[in-house]
Design an enzyme around this catalytic site. Structure first.
Site, mmCIF file in Angstrom:
data_model
loop_
_atom_site.group_PDB
_atom_site.id
_atom_site.type_symbol
_atom_site.label_atom_id
_atom_site.label_comp_id
_atom_site.label_asym_id
_atom_site.label_seq_id
_atom_site.Cartn_x
_atom_site.Cartn_y
_atom_site.Cartn_z
ATOM 1 N N ARG A 198 0.834 -1.228 0.026
ATOM 2 C CA ARG A 198 0.098 0.019 -0.157
ATOM 3 C C ARG A 198 0.956 1.381 0.079
ATOM 4 N NH1 ARG A 198 -3.711 -0.438 4.987
ATOM 5 N NH2 ARG A 198 -4.589 -1.924 3.431
ATOM 6 N N ARG A 207 -1.909 6.363 10.002
ATOM 7 C CA ARG A 207 -2.007 5.930 8.487
ATOM 8 C C ARG A 207 -2.187 7.028 7.291
ATOM 9 N NH1 ARG A 207 -4.179 0.464 8.452
ATOM 10 N NH2 ARG A 207 -3.176 -0.675 10.151
ATOM 11 N N LYS A 243 -3.956 0.983 14.988
ATOM 12 C CA LYS A 243 -4.044 1.960 13.930
ATOM 13 C C LYS A 243 -4.598 3.194 14.311
ATOM 14 C CE LYS A 243 -7.702 -0.306 11.622
ATOM 15 N NZ LYS A 243 -7.943 -1.257 10.537
ATOM 16 N N LYS A 261 -6.359 6.854 12.203
ATOM 17 C CA LYS A 261 -6.542 7.308 11.048
ATOM 18 C C LYS A 261 -7.205 8.751 11.019
ATOM 19 C CE LYS A 261 -7.771 2.935 9.058
ATOM 20 N NZ LYS A 261 -8.843 1.714 8.416
ATOM 21 N N CYS A 289 -15.099 -3.733 -0.236
ATOM 22 C CA CYS A 289 -13.487 -4.071 0.213
ATOM 23 C C CYS A 289 -13.085 -5.251 -0.758
ATOM 24 C CB CYS A 289 -13.427 -4.559 1.602
ATOM 25 S SG CYS A 289 -14.192 -5.929 1.720
ATOM 26 N N CYS A 335 -7.537 -11.566 0.668
ATOM 27 C CA CYS A 335 -7.609 -10.945 2.175
ATOM 28 C C CYS A 335 -7.726 -12.131 2.928
ATOM 29 C CB CYS A 335 -8.850 -9.957 2.161
ATOM 30 S SG CYS A 335 -8.914 -9.408 4.001
ATOM 31 N N CYS A 363 -15.934 -8.786 5.759
ATOM 32 C CA CYS A 363 -15.683 -9.218 7.065
ATOM 33 C C CYS A 363 -16.262 -7.913 7.938
ATOM 34 C CB CYS A 363 -14.363 -9.521 7.343
ATOM 35 S SG CYS A 363 -13.367 -8.050 7.804
ATOM 36 N N CYS A 415 -13.412 -2.137 6.132
ATOM 37 C CA CYS A 415 -12.785 -1.251 5.347
ATOM 38 C C CYS A 415 -13.494 -0.444 4.251
ATOM 39 C CB CYS A 415 -11.752 -2.167 4.584
ATOM 40 S SG CYS A 415 -10.305 -3.145 5.762
#
Length: 570
Positions: free
Chosen positions: A79, A148, A213, A215, A435, A441, A480, A484
């Site tokens: 990424r 991120r 994480k 954001k 996603c 994934c 899931c 995302c």
């Protein structure tokens, strides 16, 4: 001191892993050099995230490879870190070449305004990252327990406000980068500054970085295309008399949860206060620092900032931030969001330049027999003097096109059939987002990117029947519950539970200001097509003028409004 190695006794194993990693080095280099396997050690897969990469395997091939007694078909996702989603045509072409040379021949536009490569073999990781670096981009902190990619509203029409907001997004991104030299040593053949472990310094993060994480998004009303409330930290531009006066600061958003665990839930951010533009970087640092020192390092499912704020309370969190700042945030200023979608087609900015927003279904840039999307965008990039912007909805803006250049761009789009990307699809398809999910994934429980276009196609028959083809009803799907594609902000949200089964959520706000709620649990794809069309028909018959679909399903009591994340499962 931030660099003193803390005790990790009783904490989540990842905390010890980070503390013992020698500032994110681990044994990544040794793993890359091992020719026996296409994988790297499990401990290094966690550290690799901080360098912008995940190890994956082709799940379509798992069973067959197991029968043949072969290891999984390992590959890696990379990424890019690209604040605000802005790149040059030259950078686009460089990434296009890398996708063809080392990845699976496609580029994936993420929901966070950057690029992902899929299908990269272990031996190609280093040359790919070196190629990204040669284009003056990088993958530092694109993943991992750090800040991120910083998002920013593309806002092509209001060029000066966008330029200023984007500039602050870049400053925040650079300021919050990890300080370790591990990335440069491992991927760019940089020599270690000092020859012994432990001589690096992380004055902001410390040796264990963040609990999870982090954001950040920057929005420019009236558009909320970045879904600012879904982020740990948000900045809402306050424009008065045509000038950027500052930002309302939001904290505590997050989409992820875990099926069957009601202590986990999506949450929308609270508005904390207002700050002047020149104080945004300082605010970002201190919000991050409060989370660093107060976030849960025992239970990673409870480690995001949203849970820290739930535990502390918004008022106490604000006090903690202001104590570190040494000054108080001002009272939040009025603002208004109208929607969270993209404006397709051609639009002229206040500076006279043109911007063309193209629909890229689920963000996948690839060629097919009847739609040479990747080739067409390559040719446009070769002839573009402006820039290219990725939107938070996985689309592309060809930006800052002078009057004289527009006919050439239009010709190239038409020649490759890309003029259809300027619009022409149903409002539901244009407002959809998915996603990646299968096959790459490792967290996917159900299909998403590969299934959503088919589902939209089936629902479009109902839209045509009731005269709603042009109306935007936002459908968001994930394989899931980790969120995302921000499914809990979809007017229709579908979240995978098992292969071919989904939870169906309804009722999110049209401007991303309200979560949706569970309507049907663990239903099949056939049941989705039994449940949703009658609601669409009901909406067509009884909606009020200008009433969005999400508001309608609440008014008609299909679901109750969710007023706080902690009530999401009620």
């Amino acid at each position: 001191m931030r660099d003193e190695k803390p005790s990790t006794e009783g904490l989540h194993p990842n905390e010890r892993l980070k503390a013992d990693s020698d500032y994110l080095r681990g044994t990544i280099e040794q793993g890359l050099a091992d020719p026996i396997t296409g994988a790297i050690a499990e401990s290094d897969t966690q550290l690799l995230k901080f360098h912008g990469s995940y190890m994956q395997d082709d799940r379509d091939l798992r069973d067959e490879r197991r029968r043949q007694k072969l290891e999984p078909a390992y590959s890696f996702m990379i990424r890019v870190r690209m604040p605000g989603g802005v790149c040059t045509p030259e950078q686009w072409l460089a990434l296009d070449r890398l996708a063809s040379q080392y990845a699976n021949g496609t580029l994936r536009l993420t929901t966070r305004q950057t690029f992902q490569f899929h299908g990269i073999l272990k031996g190609d990781l280093k040359p790919t990252i070196q190629g990204i670096n040669a284009s003056l981009l990088d993958t530092i902190a694109a993943c991992g327990d750090v800040n991120r990619n910083v998002m920013c509203h593309p806002n092509p029409d209001r060029s000066e406000i966008h330029r200023q907001t984007y500039d602050w997004a870049r400053r925040i991104s650079e300021h919050l980068l990890p300080n370790t030299r591990a990335y440069h040593e491992i991927w760019l053949d940089g020599e270690r500054v000092a020859g012994t472990p432990g001589t690096d310094s992380e004055p902001l993060y410390g040796p264990t970085y963040l609990p999870r994480k982090f954001k950040i998004a920057m929005a420019v009303p009236p558009s909320n295309d970045v879904d600012v409330y879904a982020h740990d930290l948000g900045f809402i531009a306050i424009v008065e008399d045509g000038e950027l006066r500052g930002f309302n600061v939001t904290v505590g958003g997050g989409m992820g949860m875990t099926h069957g665990e009601p202590a986990t839930f999506p949450r929308l951010a609270d508005v904390l206060g207002f700050c002047a533009p020149e104080r945004a970087v300082e605010v970002a640092e201190q919000v991050l620092a409060v989370q660093r020192d107060n976030g849960d390092r025992v239970d990673r499912k409870h480690a995001r900032l949203k849970y820290t704020i739930e535990d502390m309370g918004p008022a106490a969190f604000r006090e903690a931030v202001e104590a570190r700042l040494g000054w108080a945030l001002e009272q939040a200023r009025p603002f208004h969001f109208e929607d969270n979608d993209d404006r397709y087609g051609w639009h002229q900015g206040e500076d006279g330049n043109w911007h063309a927003t193209l629909f890229i279904e689920n963000g996948r840039i690839k060629d097919s027999a009847d739609y040479p999307l990747m080739t067409g965008l390559r040719e446009v990039a070769r002839n573009l003097s402006g820039e290219i912007r990725l939107t938070p909805n996985q689309n592309v803006i060809l930006s800052n096109i002078p009057d004289a250049e527009r006919p050439l761009v239009e010709d190239l789009l038409r020649e490759h059939g890309l003029d259809r990307a300027l619009g022409g699809h149903s409002g539901m398809r244009l407002g959809s987002m998915a996603c990646v999910a299968f096959p790459t994934c490792g967290l996917a429980m159900a299909e998403s990117e590969r299934y959503l276009p088919e589902l939209i196609g089936a629902l479009e028959a109902t839209l045509e029947e009731v005269g709603l083809r042009e109306d935007t009803i936002r459908v968001r799907m994930t394989g899931c519950p980790n969120g995302c594609a921000r499914p809990y902000l979809g007017e229709i949200g579908l979240v995978g539970k098992a292969l071919g089964r989904y939870n169906l959520y309804l009722g999110a706000g049209y401007a991303g200001q309200r979560l949706n709620r569970l309507y049907r649990e663990n239903i099949t794809t056939d049941q989705i097509l039994e449940e949703v069309p009658p609601i669409i028909r009901h909406y067509a018959e009884e909606r009020e003028p200008g009433e969005p679909f999400g508001d309608f399903v609440i008014r008609k009591e299909y679901v109750r409004e969710v007023k706080a994340g902690r009530a999401f499962h009620d």
